[in-house]
Design an enzyme around this catalytic site. Structure first.
Site, PDB file in Angstrom:
ATOM      1  N   ASP A  88       0.837  -1.200   0.000  1.00  0.00           N
ATOM      2  CA  ASP A  88       0.000   0.000   0.000  1.00  0.00           C
ATOM      3  C   ASP A  88       0.875   1.254   0.000  1.00  0.00           C
ATOM      4  OD1 ASP A  88      -1.841   1.984   1.897  1.00  0.00           O
ATOM      5  OD2 ASP A  88      -3.065   0.762   0.555  1.00  0.00           O
ATOM      6  N   HIS A 144      -6.985  -7.164   0.912  1.00  0.00           N
ATOM      7  CA  HIS A 144      -5.971  -6.112   0.950  1.00  0.00           C
ATOM      8  C   HIS A 144      -4.833  -6.438   1.906  1.00  0.00           C
ATOM      9  CE1 HIS A 144      -4.292  -2.148   0.492  1.00  0.00           C
ATOM     10  NE2 HIS A 144      -4.404  -1.899   1.794  1.00  0.00           N
TER      11      HIS A 144
END
Length: 295
Positions: free
Chosen positions: A99, A263
């Site tokens: 990320d 994620h």
């Protein structure tokens, strides 16, 4: 207890170092800290020196006031990584980012190819391409990017009024299996709530100076010279873009994989992450590096 190591301009970064062998540096994502690597680091430490750092503005690292656009530019944060590597005596290393940390890792790879032998990015879209692929209703998935892109003031006030709810929303929404985060959820909430201004500044930079840097690199035809591995959800299906092609434009030597783990893949499927890191690290040790991988 984390070691505090001075970054590029006096900012101290909290760093954990374990294992021995070929070095791997790990950079966390949002809304997390270096603790997200607990499973991955334990595995890699069997034959790697593993360095897990809190980015500036996150966790136990310093959070300088954003007095200029450069304070949280990924170019500046990449220099933090190199300063940590220098302090630990690491010349070349495999760099892994999730990320936000992946955006720092990409910038380090572009700016300092002689130091990064291999690059692994987890569930992220490069900065320039993020803004290009978000459009229409599908952009709602990234509403927080637009919120934190606003000028200083309103985003900090809104998020600061209910930080646990704000950061908790993403932890719950993005977790494929919330139980995988049960042991660190409270830590992430406390750490993020204490760093609202710096986290917003990090995101704001990606709508400003980071975008400028990526745009200049694209115009100049700059690409990542090292082997690159990408592990991400199938964002192409949701956003209507070929993510392997998106990454391929930056990384001529690319291994692109999809995950169904959500994620927070490093915490929910650490074995997938470790396998890709080991693959890229092996390729990075080759001289000369391979010309194409998994394209």
């Amino acid at each position: 207890m984390a070691e505090l190591i001075e970054g590029s301009d006096g900012v101290r970064l909290a760093v954990d170092v374990t294992g021995s062998g070929d070095p791997v540096v790990l950079l966390h994502g949002f809304p997390q800290t270096r603790r997200m690597w607990r499973h991955v680091a334990a595995d890699l430490a069997a034959d790697h020196t593993v360095v897990a750092a809190d980015l500036r503005g996150y966790g136990d690292s310093d959070a300088p006031v954003a007095r200029s656009a450069d304070t949280y530019a990924k170019r500046t944060m990449a220099l933090d990584v190199l300063a940590v590597a220098d302090a630990l005596g690491l010349d070349r290393f495999t760099l892994v980012g999730h990320d936000r940390g992946a955006l720092v890792a990409v910038r380090a790879g572009l700016d300092h190819p002689g130091r990064v032998s291999g690059l692994v990015c987890l569930d992220v879209v490069p900065t320039l391409d993020t803004w290009a692929v978000l459009h229409g209703v599908s952009a709602a998935v990234a509403f927080h990017l637009y919120l934190m892109a606003q000028p200083p003031g309103l985003p900090e006030v809104l998020i600061g009024a209910a930080p646990r709810e704000f950061f908790g929303y993403f932890l719950d929404l993005w977790a494929k299996d919330p139980a995988a985060l049960a042991d660190v959820r409270e830590h992430y909430l406390q750490a993020s709530a204490a760093r609202v201004p710096s986290i917003v500044a990090d995101f704001r930079a990606s709508a400003g100076i980071d975008l400028e840097h990526d745009t200049a690199d694209r115009a100049a035809g700059r690409t990542l010279a090292m082997p690159v591995g990408v592990l991400q959800q199938d964002w192409g299906a949701q956003l209507g873009a070929d993510m392997a092609a998106v990454w391929g434009a930056w990384a001529p030597v690319l291994e692109h994989r999809l995950t169904s783990a959500g994620h927070f893949v490093a915490e929910q499927a650490p074995e997938e992450v470790v396998a890709l890191v080991r693959s890229v690290a092996r390729l990075g040790r080759q001289d000369p590096p391979p010309s194409a991988v998994g394209r």
